[in-house]
Design an enzyme around this catalytic site. Sequence first.
Site, PDB file in Angstrom:
ATOM      1  N   SER A 155      -8.755   0.581   1.768  1.00 36.68           N
ATOM      2  CA  SER A 155     -10.054   0.082   2.201  1.00 36.68           C
ATOM      3  C   SER A 155     -10.511  -1.071   1.309  1.00 36.68           C
ATOM      4  CB  SER A 155     -11.075   1.231   2.223  1.00 36.68           C
ATOM      5  OG  SER A 155     -12.277   0.823   2.818  1.00 36.68           O
ATOM      6  N   ASP A 300     -15.071  -5.363   5.372  1.00 40.24           N
ATOM      7  CA  ASP A 300     -14.222  -5.049   4.230  1.00 40.24           C
ATOM      8  C   ASP A 300     -12.759  -5.163   4.681  1.00 40.24           C
ATOM      9  OD1 ASP A 300     -13.901  -2.684   5.670  1.00 40.24           O
ATOM     10  OD2 ASP A 300     -14.065  -1.395   3.911  1.00 40.24           O
ATOM     11  N   ASP A 302     -10.200  -3.320   5.458  1.00 38.01           N
ATOM     12  CA  ASP A 302      -9.648  -2.564   6.594  1.00 38.01           C
ATOM     13  C   ASP A 302     -10.621  -2.514   7.758  1.00 38.01           C
ATOM     14  OD1 ASP A 302     -11.396  -0.734   5.359  1.00 38.01           O
ATOM     15  OD2 ASP A 302     -10.233   0.981   6.074  1.00 38.01           O
ATOM     16  N   ASP A 304     -13.509  -1.250   8.410  1.00 40.18           N
ATOM     17  CA  ASP A 304     -14.327  -0.111   8.843  1.00 40.18           C
ATOM     18  C   ASP A 304     -15.755  -0.230   8.332  1.00 40.18           C
ATOM     19  OD1 ASP A 304     -13.869   0.536   6.169  1.00 40.18           O
ATOM     20  OD2 ASP A 304     -13.280   2.610   6.564  1.00 40.18           O
TER      21      ASP A 304
END
Length: 553
Positions: A155, A300, A302, A304
Amino acid sequence: MTLRPRLRDAAFRWLADELDTDDRAELQRILASAMGGDEASVAELAERMAGPLRFGTAGLRGPLRAGPNGMNRAVVVRTTAGVAEWLRNSRHAGATVIVGRDARHGSEAFCTDTASTLAAAGFDVRVLPSPLPTPVVGFAVRELGAAAGIQITASHNPLSDNGYKLFDAAGTQIAPPVGEQIEAAIAAAAPAVSVPRAHTWSRLGDEVLEAYLRRLETLPKGTHRTLRVAATALHGVGAATLREALRRNGFTDLSLVAEQADPNPDFPTVTFPNPEEPGAADQLLALASEVDADMAIALDPDADRCALGVPLPDGSWRMLRGDEAGALLGSHLLSTLDRQAHPDPLVATTIASSSILRSIAATHGVRCDLTQTGFKYLVRSGDGAGTGLVFAYEEALGLCVDPDAVRDKDGISAAVLACDLAATLNADGRTLLDALDELAIEHGVYLTDSLSPRFERTSRIAELMAELRADPPTVLAGREVSTEDMLPGADVLRIAGEGVRALIRPSGTEPKLKAYLEVVRPVAQPDELTAARAAADARLADLRADVSALLDA
């Protein structure tokens, strides 16, 4: 510090079962130096052999390094063997499992190892065609009726980390006691070199991403599309999906930060690829000012999480706090919600987030639940299964605006809904800041802030929590406060008084303590908003100073 036989022997055992030649050589070099008397190498070896990575926020995260206390191929293979055993014990033997990845260092190899280990264990493994946003994996689990989904990602963690995120059959993050069950299965797994792997998994085409994008086309409820947007993917995997999602919904005036648009595992322009971190959005806001944008969007790596930026009256820009974005999108969604399709809707936020959502929900006659921090709890709000959930958010830029499709935070869908709101406001001559003022006049001024001091000595985190439990404060920001210890359910302290609140907990993914601050002040009349906000600002500054002192921050 000297090398103890027990540590030396543990390293030798790990090396005997290591399956990656580079990782073996890396650990051998450290062990040789430690055996030669180098104290730094002894300390490094002890850290790497300290124990297996623990399941934290929905799975594993840790530094890329050899040894059981790091993210590496051996750890991924044994972890996947444990996940396979958990699935079998949960009556999902042979079921479909979705596997995806981001573009970090190691992600491609970890993805292949994950898929191959599951395939050898008899599962129908389907791998996403390329590095894609984490929400696509959660969507694919529900869309394809899979028993689980795994995304290889760290992440927004630093570039030195990677991770392993696990979704269950509902497309939700795993929750206790599943983590403990999987850890037990990992501990019982064979050494990595002995775990079977088979390249019999299949690679999906673009059909899942296409279905995800079609679902996003159902989100906007307004009819206006005139909006200029600047955006960044922070060197992650979200840019292409964001661009296509906005295009399909009619938001075509988009400028991306060119230096941050393509995936780059070295994250060359940011120290920490997290929109919350100071400086992370500097290039975005510069571009927004340059193109005279109406709104800025930061994903961000990734994708999400979604952060929103807005222009100020003086021409400068600022990023909205997660609580501000949550209040805006929650209010917008509830005001446009089809109550025939959702006769008993539920919204949710966390105990660490602003309490304004509860007031907004009450205005709309909607249930609101407060949960522990993390989306694994938010999507199980209400009756424990999230029945009726239409919106959830947490202050750390996590927004879930379409729980029926993605039962987790989703930066792409949140960005689409934010554009819908901003374009609707623009058509009426209003801005997101105007909408925040309107919410404050109706519900009061809710100001939030956070502290997240990072500790080199991680044991200091537990020490500080113990000290606060033994001697909690009695006054914060000039208000008498009392402390609620939320153990054993959660390692959280809630310190609150009239109009002030501080919630303190250890981070689940990083060596940090996190403190979430809130000040609430009513607004009696619209013309008193400026004064109320100034008074709340002053009290929040006092609260921040007092809590900083408590945490040595």
